[in-house]
Design an enzyme around this catalytic site. Structure first.
Site, mmCIF file in Angstrom:
data_model
loop_
_atom_site.group_PDB
_atom_site.id
_atom_site.type_symbol
_atom_site.label_atom_id
_atom_site.label_comp_id
_atom_site.label_asym_id
_atom_site.label_seq_id
_atom_site.Cartn_x
_atom_site.Cartn_y
_atom_site.Cartn_z
ATOM 1 C CD GLU A 26 -19.593 -35.141 -26.972
ATOM 2 O OE1 GLU A 26 -18.319 -35.077 -26.575
ATOM 3 O OE2 GLU A 26 -20.474 -35.888 -26.436
ATOM 4 C CG ASP A 99 -19.573 -39.128 -27.441
ATOM 5 O OD1 ASP A 99 -19.976 -38.990 -28.558
ATOM 6 O OD2 ASP A 99 -18.621 -38.695 -27.125
ATOM 7 C CG ASP A 101 -20.366 -40.863 -22.331
ATOM 8 O OD1 ASP A 101 -20.840 -39.710 -22.590
ATOM 9 O OD2 ASP A 101 -19.483 -41.085 -22.804
ATOM 10 C CD GLU A 103 -18.233 -35.746 -18.574
ATOM 11 O OE1 GLU A 103 -18.429 -34.611 -18.748
ATOM 12 O OE2 GLU A 103 -18.091 -36.090 -17.097
ATOM 13 C CE1 TYR A 315 -18.600 -42.353 -27.598
ATOM 14 C CE2 TYR A 315 -19.369 -43.659 -25.694
ATOM 15 C CZ TYR A 315 -18.856 -42.371 -26.355
ATOM 16 O OH TYR A 315 -18.521 -41.625 -25.379
ATOM 17 N NE ARG A 317 -13.899 -41.495 -24.073
ATOM 18 C CZ ARG A 317 -14.044 -40.749 -25.333
ATOM 19 N NH1 ARG A 317 -15.028 -40.701 -26.042
ATOM 20 N NH2 ARG A 317 -12.890 -40.240 -25.798
ATOM 21 C CG HIS A 360 -22.123 -47.127 -25.205
ATOM 22 N ND1 HIS A 360 -22.743 -46.473 -26.125
ATOM 23 C CD2 HIS A 360 -21.936 -46.538 -24.054
ATOM 24 C CE1 HIS A 360 -22.552 -45.194 -25.693
ATOM 25 N NE2 HIS A 360 -22.311 -45.099 -24.522
#
Length: 716
Positions: A26, A99, A101, A103, A315, A317, A360
């Site tokens: 990203e 990532d 997740d 998104e 990570y 988040r 995570h």
């Protein structure tokens, strides 16, 4: 010879055209770190986030066709997408490494669909929790497919938020002011902040007093507080009630009546989740949630440590406190080398919170060997401070408990009992690695050796006036804590929620507190009154639960949207038809006259709060800031108005006669003159007194710590 040269040249060209594996992440920083780890045979490029998404200019949701979204290439990203398509065409394999997740999964899904039209190379997905050589190489060895359910969960959230925003915002345009917007989650957060502000405004402080006294043994003097009078807890409502007690006991014999010693076990805390990191960063470092996440992103994506580029943390988040066995082995090995006496016989496990997603690990350093001291020369001050609390929190989480020893002494003086306590850290345990532990925390209070029945000398009395404090306004830390507890949003959304409210000027920051603006209050009132079933905590929390079900494959995403949209759209149409418009009613006439055309000035509510505008608009475009106070400088007839700094847009208050008058203050005037000197009063805040009013004159000691309760600043 020429033929050999031609063959060499041809070989070089073939070598240059040799295909490699394309890895798409990203961000450029992450690409740089991963390319360093993978070396030759790999090309790592950045998508810069979403390349394909819903357009900003229209709804782009086909309500008649099961709420299918109409995706487009994001404006300004077409060139980048074509470059990635070209790179994919010239590659033997494409690995999508966005990532791990929802998104990130959606980004990978859109990229796969856009790239497979241009390449015959296999397109696969890789995920990792940390950017380290081992994690990256392991991920590359085991590529997989895209999780369609996770993509559907992101799609459901995106569609739901678009339907809510694009239906609520026009109501605000029609009924309040053009250009306003409303969001599903942000509006609930705004409601929490507005309701707290109402509690703050309605709170009436009550006066109370405390009484401390000095006691002396030998050459040691210490202070104790009154905790009991005539067998009951003292209720000291006024200065006279305190003086009455002093009068009765000041000549009494002072005897040590009781000594208690207690020991307490202090357990280490779990490693950080996103919300806990944001809370700790706000409370200990003073960082906003946005700043915390920006710095954490830098630490995660990679820092140049000497000749090596290292992703320093996992990570950032996450709402899980789970730790991998590899990380456990790493940290226990470090503790056994550096603090062998503080290593528990078994690893310490922490329970994952209710509703937490476990995709995570907790936020932790990727390698414990990179202590804060060992990497400080490579980090900025902000990076080092955040990394330090992450490293300390993780390492301490696998160490022995600490123990404190507290000695509490009661001293009887007539009918009064005074108490003093002192604590020491008898076993440091996990505190051995927490550098921010101050000496005050290790030893609190200083007592001489005392015995029960011992007589002490008394000294000075210290009566002190206080006022009960009402509920505190939300800060970044407390609103994130509340959002997490109520199940509103996810780790990735906490910081954006606050940022959106600030950017829209529905909320401002004052002394690190979140304060709703007049515009924010109006919007909140309309939305809550009109859509009580949507702008509330339960609905928002239930949506998160449903999104989890979609991700788990237990709920079809467009069925979830369909159940919501019918009743919602019906209510939207009712409100649009029946809600009384506030347009025009927000403008107030003033005594100010436009210096350009002579017409009256109106007080208007704009994008950034109230301002003065000429009633002759559109013929006259004159506007200016609203005067908050008269300039106190002798001989200056200017007004104090709100201004913003050029760089960060931070608000301050200055004279309209600048540069002839350079008076400025960072405290907001409240429109009240000081009864002692005539300068204007401002609102201040500190931890001891909370919010209070004070005179801006540096030579005046007038202070209000509560309404109608003036005290001397020197005494307070």
């Amino acid at each position: 010879m020429a033929e050999k040269t031609a063959k060499k040249t041809s070989g070089a060209k073939k070598s240059a055209k040799k295909k490699s594996t394309l890895v798409i992440v990203e961000s450029p920083a992450k690409a740089k770190t991963i390319e360093h780890y993978l070396g030759t045979g790999y090309t790592v490029k950045a998508s810069m986030g979403h390349l394909i998404d819903l357009p900003k200019s229209r709804l782009a949701i086909d309500v008649e066709d099961n709420f299918q979204p109409e995706y487009i290439t994001v404006r300004g990203r077409a060139k980048l997408l074509k470059e990635l398509q070209k790179d994919a065409k010239n590659s033997t394999q494409v690995l999508l490494a966005s990532d791990n997740d929802r998104e990130g999964e959606a980004i990978a899904w859109h990229l796969r669909n856009a790239l497979r039209e241009k390449t015959e190379a296999p397109i696969e997905r890789i995920v990792f929790n940390e950017i380290t050589p081992v994690a990256i190489k392991e991920a590359v060895k085991h590529p997989g497919g895209i999780e369609e359910n996770k993509v559907n969960a992101q799609k459901a959230r995106r569609v739901l938020d678009r339907l809510v925003g694009y239906n609520l915002s026009p109501i605000l345009w029609k009924k309040v002011k053009n250009g306003l917007s409303a969001g599903r989650v942000q509006s609930v957060a705004l409601r929490l902040i507005c309701e707290r502000e109402e509690e703050v405004e309605n709170f009436i402080p009550e006066e109370y007093w405390s009484l401390d006294a000095d006691f002396v043994k030998g050459k040691t003097k210490f202070t104790a507080q009154l905790v009991q009078y005539k067998g009951a807890k003292p209720e000291l409502k006024s200065e006279s009630s305190v003086n009455d007690i002093i009068g009765e006991i000041q000549n009494s014999e002072c005897v040590v009546s009781e000594i208690k010693e207690t020991e307490k076990t202090v357990r280490p805390k779990a490693p950080f989740t996103t919300s806990k990191l944001q809370q700790a960063s706000a409370n200990r470092l003073g960082y906003t949630s946005r700043k915390t996440m920006q710095i954490a992103q830098q630490l995660y994506e990679g820092i140049q440590i000497g000749s090596t580029r290292v992703g320093l943390i996992t990570y950032m988040r996450t709402d899980s406190v789970r730790i991998s066995q590899t990380a456990i082995d790493d940290v226990r090995g470090w503790i056994s080398e550096n603090f062998p006496d503080q290593l528990p016989p078994e690893k310490i496990e922490y329970s994952v919170g209710k509703g937490a997603q476990d995709a995570h690990e907790a936020i932790r350093p990727t390698y414990v060997k990179y202590t804060p001291d060992s990497v400080k020369e490579y980090l900025t001050r902000d990076q080092l401070r955040l990394y330090s609390i992450i490293w300390e929190r993780f390492v301490s989480s696998q160490m022995n408990n600490a123990r404190t020893k507290t000695t509490s002494v009661d001293i009887k003086a007539g009918d009064a009992v005074f108490r003093v306590s002192a604590s020491t850290l008898s076993e440091k345990g996990f505190y051995n690695v927490i550098k921010t532990l101050s000496s005050k925390e290790e030893v609190r209070g200083n007592l001489p050796s005392l015995k029960t029945g011992e007589t002490l000398s008394s000294g000075k009395f210290y009566p002190e006036q206080h006022f009960t404090q009402g509920p505190a306004r939300y800060t970044d830390a407390s609103i994130v804590k509340t959002l997490e507890e109520k199940g509103i949003g996810r780790p990735s959304t906490y910081a954006p929620i606050i940022s959106v409210l600030l950017d829209r000027y529905y909320v401002t920051r004052s002394n690190k507190q979140l304060v709703p603006t007049q515009l924010g209050k109006i919007i909140c009132r309309i939305l809550v009154e009109s859509f009580p079933d949507v702008i509330n905590e339960k609905f928002t929390s239930d949506v998160e639960t449903d999104l989890d079900k979609v991700e788990q494959g237990d709920l079809v995403w467009n069925n979830m949207i369909g159940d919501f949209f019918g009743p919602f759209k019906e209510r939207v149409d009712q409100v649009m038809e029946q809600q009384e418009s506030l347009k025009g009613t927000l403008d107030e006439a003033t005594d100010e006259v436009c210096e350009k055309c002579g017409k009256p000035m109106l007080k208007k509510l704009g994008r950034f709060g109230y301002f003065l505008a000429c009633s002759g608009f559109p013929e006259c475009h004159n506007t200016k800031s609203i005067p908050l106070a008269k300039c106190p400088r002798p001989g200056c007839n200017g007004d104090i108005v709100a201004r913003k700094t050029k760089g960060r847009g931070k608000e301050f208050y200055g004279c309209t006669n600048y540069p002839d008058c350079d008076f400025i203050t960072h405290f907001k005037p409240i429109g009240v003159s000081c009864p002692k000197c005539g300068w204007f009063m401002v609102e201040k805040y500190d931890k001891k007194n909370g919010s209070y009013k004070s005179c801006i004159n540096p030579d005046c000691d007038y202070l209000h710590s509560a309404e109608d309760a003036p005290v001397s600043a020197q005494e307070d």
